[in-house]
Structure formats: C-alpha cells, structure tokens
Design a protein around this motif. Structure first.
Motif, PDB file in Angstrom:
ATOM      1  N   THR A 129       0.845  -1.205   0.000  1.00 19.70           N
ATOM      2  CA  THR A 129       0.000   0.000   0.000  1.00 19.70           C
ATOM      3  C   THR A 129       0.878   1.253   0.000  1.00 19.70           C
ATOM      4  OG1 THR A 129      -1.658  -1.223   1.242  1.00 19.70           O
ATOM      5  CG2 THR A 129      -1.878   1.170   1.252  1.00 19.70           C
ATOM      6  N   ILE A 130       1.911   1.231   0.824  1.00 25.03           N
ATOM      7  CA  ILE A 130       2.823   2.388   0.903  1.00 25.03           C
ATOM      8  C   ILE A 130       3.525   2.586  -0.444  1.00 25.03           C
ATOM      9  CG2 ILE A 130       4.920   3.272   2.016  1.00 25.03           C
ATOM     10  CD1 ILE A 130       4.037   1.626   4.548  1.00 25.03           C
ATOM     11  N   GLU A 131       4.035   1.497  -0.998  1.00 22.94           N
ATOM     12  CA  GLU A 131       4.766   1.600  -2.278  1.00 22.94           C
ATOM     13  C   GLU A 131       3.874   2.198  -3.362  1.00 22.94           C
ATOM     14  OE1 GLU A 131       8.067  -1.959  -2.165  1.00 22.94           O
ATOM     15  OE2 GLU A 131       6.063  -2.500  -2.817  1.00 22.94           O
ATOM     16  N   GLU A 132       2.641   1.699  -3.431  1.00 23.36           N
ATOM     17  CA  GLU A 132       1.739   2.165  -4.498  1.00 23.36           C
ATOM     18  C   GLU A 132       1.349   3.623  -4.300  1.00 23.36           C
ATOM     19  OE1 GLU A 132      -0.232  -2.142  -5.574  1.00 23.36           O
ATOM     20  OE2 GLU A 132      -1.474  -0.658  -4.573  1.00 23.36           O
ATOM     21  N   LEU A 133       1.055   3.989  -3.047  1.00 23.33           N
ATOM     22  CA  LEU A 133       0.586   5.358  -2.813  1.00 23.33           C
ATOM     23  C   LEU A 133       1.715   6.386  -2.922  1.00 23.33           C
ATOM     24  CD1 LEU A 133      -1.892   4.697   0.138  1.00 23.33           C
ATOM     25  CD2 LEU A 133      -2.490   5.416  -2.172  1.00 23.33           C
ATOM     26  N   VAL A 134       2.910   5.998  -2.466  1.00 23.56           N
ATOM     27  CA  VAL A 134       4.027   6.955  -2.510  1.00 23.56           C
ATOM     28  C   VAL A 134       4.669   6.964  -3.891  1.00 23.56           C
ATOM     29  CG1 VAL A 134       6.255   7.601  -1.457  1.00 23.56           C
ATOM     30  CG2 VAL A 134       4.449   6.629  -0.032  1.00 23.56           C
ATOM     31  N   GLY A 135       4.664   5.819  -4.545  1.00 26.11           N
ATOM     32  CA  GLY A 135       5.273   5.748  -5.874  1.00 26.11           C
ATOM     33  C   GLY A 135       6.756   5.444  -5.810  1.00 26.11           C
ATOM     34  N   THR A 136       7.158   4.616  -4.857  1.00 24.94           N
ATOM     35  CA  THR A 136       8.545   4.158  -4.802  1.00 24.94           C
ATOM     36  C   THR A 136       8.567   2.755  -4.203  1.00 24.94           C
ATOM     37  OG1 THR A 136      10.798   4.719  -4.090  1.00 24.94           O
ATOM     38  CG2 THR A 136       9.050   5.180  -2.516  1.00 24.94           C
ATOM     39  N   THR A 137       9.749   2.154  -4.164  1.00 25.54           N
ATOM     40  CA  THR A 137       9.834   0.802  -3.596  1.00 25.54           C
ATOM     41  C   THR A 137      10.282   0.873  -2.139  1.00 25.54           C
ATOM     42  OG1 THR A 137      12.128   0.652  -4.248  1.00 25.54           O
ATOM     43  CG2 THR A 137      10.503  -0.219  -5.814  1.00 25.54           C
ATOM     44  N   VAL A 138      10.000  -0.195  -1.405  1.00 24.26           N
ATOM     45  CA  VAL A 138      10.545  -0.335  -0.051  1.00 24.26           C
ATOM     46  C   VAL A 138      11.604  -1.436  -0.131  1.00 24.26           C
ATOM     47  CG1 VAL A 138      10.043  -1.039   2.325  1.00 24.26           C
ATOM     48  CG2 VAL A 138       8.447   0.473   1.111  1.00 24.26           C
ATOM     49  N   GLY A 139      12.856  -1.057   0.028  1.00 21.12           N
ATOM     50  CA  GLY A 139      13.958  -2.015  -0.161  1.00 21.12           C
ATOM     51  C   GLY A 139      14.481  -2.619   1.131  1.00 21.12           C
ATOM     52  N   TYR A 140      14.147  -1.978   2.248  1.00 17.59           N
ATOM     53  CA  TYR A 140      14.617  -2.445   3.554  1.00 17.59           C
ATOM     54  C   TYR A 140      13.465  -2.295   4.547  1.00 17.59           C
ATOM     55  CZ  TYR A 140      19.035  -1.125   1.297  1.00 17.59           C
ATOM     56  OH  TYR A 140      20.059  -0.974   0.409  1.00 17.59           O
ATOM     57  N   VAL A 141      13.330  -3.264   5.432  1.00 23.12           N
ATOM     58  CA  VAL A 141      12.284  -3.165   6.454  1.00 23.12           C
ATOM     59  C   VAL A 141      12.908  -3.442   7.823  1.00 23.12           C
ATOM     60  CG1 VAL A 141      10.091  -4.100   7.288  1.00 23.12           C
ATOM     61  CG2 VAL A 141      10.476  -3.865   4.832  1.00 23.12           C
ATOM     62  N   GLY A 142      12.835  -2.470   8.709  1.00 23.62           N
ATOM     63  CA  GLY A 142      13.386  -2.632  10.055  1.00 23.62           C
ATOM     64  C   GLY A 142      12.412  -3.411  10.927  1.00 23.62           C
ATOM     65  N   VAL A 143      12.938  -4.465  11.581  1.00 23.78           N
ATOM     66  CA  VAL A 143      12.077  -5.293  12.439  1.00 23.78           C
ATOM     67  C   VAL A 143      12.614  -5.350  13.877  1.00 23.78           C
ATOM     68  CG1 VAL A 143      11.077  -6.671  10.569  1.00 23.78           C
ATOM     69  CG2 VAL A 143      13.260  -7.382  11.592  1.00 23.78           C
ATOM     70  N   GLY A 144      13.478  -4.404  14.219  1.00 20.02           N
ATOM     71  CA  GLY A 144      14.039  -4.327  15.561  1.00 20.02           C
ATOM     72  C   GLY A 144      15.156  -3.295  15.548  1.00 20.02           C
ATOM     73  N   PRO A 145      15.596  -2.818  16.719  1.00 28.87           N
ATOM     74  CA  PRO A 145      16.578  -1.746  16.746  1.00 28.87           C
ATOM     75  C   PRO A 145      18.014  -2.164  16.400  1.00 28.87           C
ATOM     76  CG  PRO A 145      15.929  -2.351  18.984  1.00 28.87           C
ATOM     77  CD  PRO A 145      15.068  -3.146  18.052  1.00 28.87           C
ATOM     78  N   ASP A 146      18.354  -3.449  16.523  1.00 30.29           N
ATOM     79  CA  ASP A 146      19.732  -3.883  16.265  1.00 30.29           C
ATOM     80  C   ASP A 146      20.064  -3.859  14.778  1.00 30.29           C
ATOM     81  OD1 ASP A 146      19.422  -4.558  18.939  1.00 30.29           O
ATOM     82  OD2 ASP A 146      20.796  -6.259  18.743  1.00 30.29           O
ATOM     83  N   ARG A 147      21.353  -3.721  14.501  1.00 32.57           N
ATOM     84  CA  ARG A 147      21.810  -3.701  13.100  1.00 32.57           C
ATOM     85  C   ARG A 147      21.282  -4.897  12.311  1.00 32.57           C
ATOM     86  NH1 ARG A 147      27.982  -4.519  12.591  1.00 32.57           N
ATOM     87  NH2 ARG A 147      28.311  -2.276  12.767  1.00 32.57           N
ATOM     88  N   GLU A 148      21.292  -6.065  12.945  1.00 27.37           N
ATOM     89  CA  GLU A 148      20.884  -7.292  12.233  1.00 27.37           C
ATOM     90  C   GLU A 148      19.378  -7.375  12.025  1.00 27.37           C
ATOM     91  OE1 GLU A 148      23.377  -7.496  14.512  1.00 27.37           O
ATOM     92  OE2 GLU A 148      24.770  -7.701  12.838  1.00 27.37           O
ATOM     93  N   GLU A 149      18.616  -6.629  12.794  1.00 23.66           N
ATOM     94  CA  GLU A 149      17.150  -6.781  12.734  1.00 23.66           C
ATOM     95  C   GLU A 149      16.576  -6.003  11.544  1.00 23.66           C
ATOM     96  OE1 GLU A 149      15.794  -7.810  17.225  1.00 23.66           O
ATOM     97  OE2 GLU A 149      16.595  -5.788  16.947  1.00 23.66           O
ATOM     98  N   LEU A 150      16.837  -6.550  10.387  1.00 26.52           N
ATOM     99  CA  LEU A 150      16.469  -5.890   9.141  1.00 26.52           C
ATOM    100  C   LEU A 150      16.090  -6.944   8.110  1.00 26.52           C
ATOM    101  CD1 LEU A 150      16.658  -2.874   8.097  1.00 26.52           C
ATOM    102  CD2 LEU A 150      18.752  -3.598   6.958  1.00 26.52           C
ATOM    103  N   ALA A 151      14.967  -6.714   7.419  1.00 20.23           N
ATOM    104  CA  ALA A 151      14.580  -7.601   6.316  1.00 20.23           C
ATOM    105  C   ALA A 151      14.879  -6.885   5.007  1.00 20.23           C
ATOM    106  CB  ALA A 151      13.100  -7.952   6.427  1.00 20.23           C
ATOM    107  N   VAL A 152      15.480  -7.619   4.054  1.00 20.65           N
ATOM    108  CA  VAL A 152      15.845  -6.974   2.776  1.00 20.65           C
ATOM    109  C   VAL A 152      15.293  -7.790   1.598  1.00 20.65           C
ATOM    110  CG1 VAL A 152      17.891  -5.806   3.605  1.00 20.65           C
ATOM    111  CG2 VAL A 152      18.088  -8.159   2.780  1.00 20.65           C
TER     112      VAL A 152
END
Ligand code: GDP
Ligand code: IMO
Ligand code: MG
Length: 421
Positions: free
Chosen positions: A398-421
C-alpha cells in the motif's frame, strides 16, 4: 564507484543511524552533510548502544573513513566528549576527519538559542544550531580551517564578539570576551588540528578512485528550512540535493537516494502534525523510555509526538528528494495491532487536495484514513521481505503504491541485524 545519499523521509528520528550503520559496511567513506549536534542517531550493534550527535553513524565500519562535512555546524566541546565516549567502547576513531569548511558552533550560539527559546521559540533542541547557521549567513563565524591559522582568529573574533554581545544584551545574556573565546580556539586547534582536511579535494580523491561514498542526512525534509513546515524547522537543508552542495561535487554524480521512514509518524518540537494521536494504539507505542527504541528524543529525551503513517508527507518528501528506495523502520512496533490506519490524503475545507499544503493550512487539514488489517505476529526474526506475514506485505505494498517508490529495507528491531531486505 557510487555515491549514495540517505535522508529522513518524515519529521526526523526515522532510523537513519541504524540504516547508515548497516549500509556503511559496503562503503569507503561516510559523510555527515548538514546539521549539528541536534541529531540523535541511534546505533545498536555488537559494539554497544550509541546515540550519535556529530560523528557519522558509519564510524563502526572497520576500514571506512568518516567525514564531518562542510554543511555542518560543529560544537568542538560536544565532539570531544562524543569521541571520548566512543573511544571508551574501543571503537577505532583514526578515520574520523572534519571539513575545514565546517562552521564552529561557539558557546554563544548555544546560549543565544537557549535565551531565544526561553523568550518564546519553536521547541528547538537548544544546541545552538539556528544561531550557528544565522551567523554563517551573516559571515560572522569561524570555520575549522581557521584553527590552522590561529593568528587570524583574534582579528576575526574582534569583529564577531561585539555583534554577539549586542544580541546577548537584547536577550539578557552575559557578554563574551575575545580573550576567553580565543583561548578555547587555541585548545581546539591542539585537539582537532590533525583531523581537519580540505574537504573538496579530499572527497574528489575518493570519487576519482572509484570508491563508494555514503552521505548521512540529519533530521528530514519536513523540517528543511526551505521546503519544510517553516518556521517550525531546523536551519539547514536535510534534503538529498544538499549532499552535493555540502560535498562540493556535481549533483549528477549521485547514484542512489535512500529515504528512511518510520512505519508510523513521530515528531519533536512545535508545528502542525496532521495525523497526531493523543491516546489509543499509536500513543501506546511510546513506551516508558527504558528501552533504546522507545519514543523519546535521542538528543533531548523529550517524549516524541506520535501519529499514524502519513502518505501525503511521504509523497511530498519523495517529490523533493526523489527516493530510489525507502527503508521502512520499526515495522515490528505494529506487530500487535489488530488494525492499522494509514492517512492516504488530506481534506481541506471539505475537499480532498492533491498538493501539499502550506504550514498554516496543514494545521487545518483533516486526514483521510484507510484502515488495514494488522498481522498480529512477531516480525523480529524475519530477514527477508518476502517472508513477512501477508498483511505486513500488504501494508508495505500500500505504501509503495501510494508513494510511488519501492521499499527495499524493512526494520524489524533496533539492532543492526534486525532488518529484512
Ligand atoms: P535517527 O535520528 O533517524 O537516526 O533515529 P533515532 O535514533 O533518533 O530514532 C529511531 C529509534 O528507533 C531509535 O531508538 C532506534 O534504536 C529505533 N529503531 C530503528 N529502527 C528500528 C526498527 O526497525 N525497529 C525498532 N523496534 N526500533 C528501531
Ligand atoms: P535527527 O537527525 C527530530 C527539531 C527540533 C525542532 C526543530 C528545530 O535525530 O532526526 P533545531 O535544534 O534543529 O534548531 O530544532 O527541529 N529537530 C529534530 N527532531 N530529530 C532530530 O534529529 C532533530 N533535530 C532537530 O525538535 O522542532
Ligand atoms: Mg534522531
């Protein structure tokens, strides 16, 4: 060779520090390109928990060099303290350099910020940022390169201090003396002399050698002095194009612009905030302040104002920055919400508007919400965007379509490793 610029996509505190720390492992040089110690960039990695104010968040990248760039305003005493704190954690600081063209934020800048805020301000961080930039524009500042030429400093201070003291008198502050400020400069010259570089040649050497350079923005476009919610803004340009001005290279050389957004909205300081909530689900995300990712300012400790995600804001900041991709942080904070609201448009005087309104109208807009189902499961262990729960992927789509860009990284926690790509 590539030049990437990372900037905040909302009102600040989106997770820029975490993303710079993550991205810096593939970079040779990381440059903070504007702002000062109003920044609070949180980095959590195997070396500890850090709230960085002036030092680029790429300092933990072994072998990488860090530059505090030309467009910044730097309080040398704050920098000294911050260097000591990070050295205490056994982090190698030998790659840290300061642009000779960066402006020195003096004690009187900070005092004037404090006094002016007390007389009725906009809720600044009281670090002297606006004053340092104001006196930069007035050509009444010292720069780090002046520390390499101490004889010239006294003459400059003779011209600066009377102007400062006239302002001090207006706000009831005590007068400063040339001698006391000169003494400080002598100490700073000793402390920082070896770290000062001629920034344009320094940066172009990296460009010519085909190195990877990452520019770190402070704050975000909604608080840009020209394009943000003036006057409730900072005094610099936290937008991607300014990286080129600050770095002294052609904007045509920027390869990638990364916007960092929080999965909801937060802001610190006064000014309009259309999706702000004062109670309920989003307000509960603030936490107690005991955890490093609770919603309290990393610089001032002030409780952040919170609200639902605001698509008109993201569309506007995408318009002014041109994001190649977004990093969406703190998605995990929404894990337990059965329903998530997204502001998809603004209504003004009963009509949906298709432009971003000016500051006064922004106080009057009514958010138009779409409600999406939550995913009600933990995302903290997920490392691939494709593996996120369907409803989380739907939120992102929904965000990608409405903003008109891609989401390339998703944070799932505060640590460096807690990231989905
Ligand atoms: P910055 O100013 O943009 O660097 O952001 P701040 O450090 O001021 O604020 C971001 C806050 O969110 C910090 O407390 C970070 O530790 C935290 N944070 C960043 N990314 C994530 C994430 O994906 N999940 C969670 N739970 N916290 C995050
Ligand atoms: P990072 O880089 C959030 C806000 C202040 C105030 C306005 C002007 O961590 O995202 P200033 O001290 O710059 O003159 O204050 O800007 N502000 C921030 N808000 N995060 C920051 O930095 C901020 N830096 C300044 O609250 O509204
Ligand atoms: Mg911050």
């Amino acid at each position: 060779m590539s030049i990437s610029v990372l900037v905040g996509a909302q009102w600040g505190d989106e997770g820029k520090g975490k993303m710079i720390d993550y991205l810096s492992s593939s970079c040779d040089l990381i440059v903070r390109f504007q702002g000062g110690d109003n920044a609070g960039h949180t980095v959590i990695n195997e070396q500890g928990v850090f709230k960085l104010h002036l030092i680029p968040s790429g300092i933990f990248n072994k072998g990488g060099q860090c530059l505090i760039g030309t467009g910044t305003v730097v309080n040398p005493d704050v920098l000294n303290e911050e260097i000591k704190q990070i050295e205490d954690a056994k982090v190698d600081m030998s790659g840290l350099k300061i642009s000779g063209k960066a402006h020195i934020l003096m004690p009187y800048h900070q005092k004037l910020d404090e006094l002016m805020e007390a007389a009725g301000g906009i809720g600044t961080t009281k670090r002297g940022i606006g004053q340092a930039y104001a006196y930069k524009a007035l050509r009444k500042n010292l720069r780090f390169e002046d520390l390499l030429n101490l004889e010239s400093i006294k003459d400059k201070l003779e011209k600066i201090i009377p102007v400062i003291n006239s302002q001090m008198a207006v706000y009831g502050g005590e007068a400063y003396t040339v001698d006391a400020m000169y003494e400080k400069c002598v100490a700073w010259a000793k402390r920082f002399g070896d770290m000062i570089v001629e920034p344009v040649g320094y940066l172009h050497k990296y460009i010519d050698e085909g190195k990877n350079i990452l520019f770190e923005g402070q704050l975000a476009a909604m608080k840009d002095i020209d394009l943000g919610i003036y006057p409730y803004v900072t005094s610099s340009n936290p937008t991607a194009a300014y990286a080129a001005v600050s770095g002294g290279f052609s904007p045509k050389k920027i390869d990638r612009i990364i916007g960092v957004a929080k999965a909801f909205s937060s802001a610190v300081g006064a000014g309009p905030f259309p999706t702000e909530e004062f109670e309920g689900a989003i307000d509960l995300l603030r936490g107690s302040g005991d955890n490093p990712d609770d919603e309290f300012g990393a610089r001032t400790g002030r409780a952040r104002r919170l609200g639902w995600l605001d698509i008109p804001v993201l569309k506007y900041t995408n318009l002014v920055n041109g994001f190649d991709t977004l990093a969406l942080c703190k998605l995990d904070k929404l894990d337990d919400l059965p329903e998530i609201k997204v502001c998809v448009a603004y209504e003004l005087d009963g009509e949906v508007i298709d432009y971003f309104p000016n500051t006064e109208d922004l106080y009057r807009v009514k958010p138009v919400y779409k409600t999406l189902p939550g995913w009600m499961t933990s995302t903290k262990e997920i490392r691939r965007i494709a593996d996120l729960p369907e409803n989380a992927k739907n939120y992102i789509k929904t965000i990608e379509e409405l903003v008109g860009t891609t989401v390339g990284y998703v944070g799932v926690g505060p640590d460096r490793e807690e990231l989905a790509v």
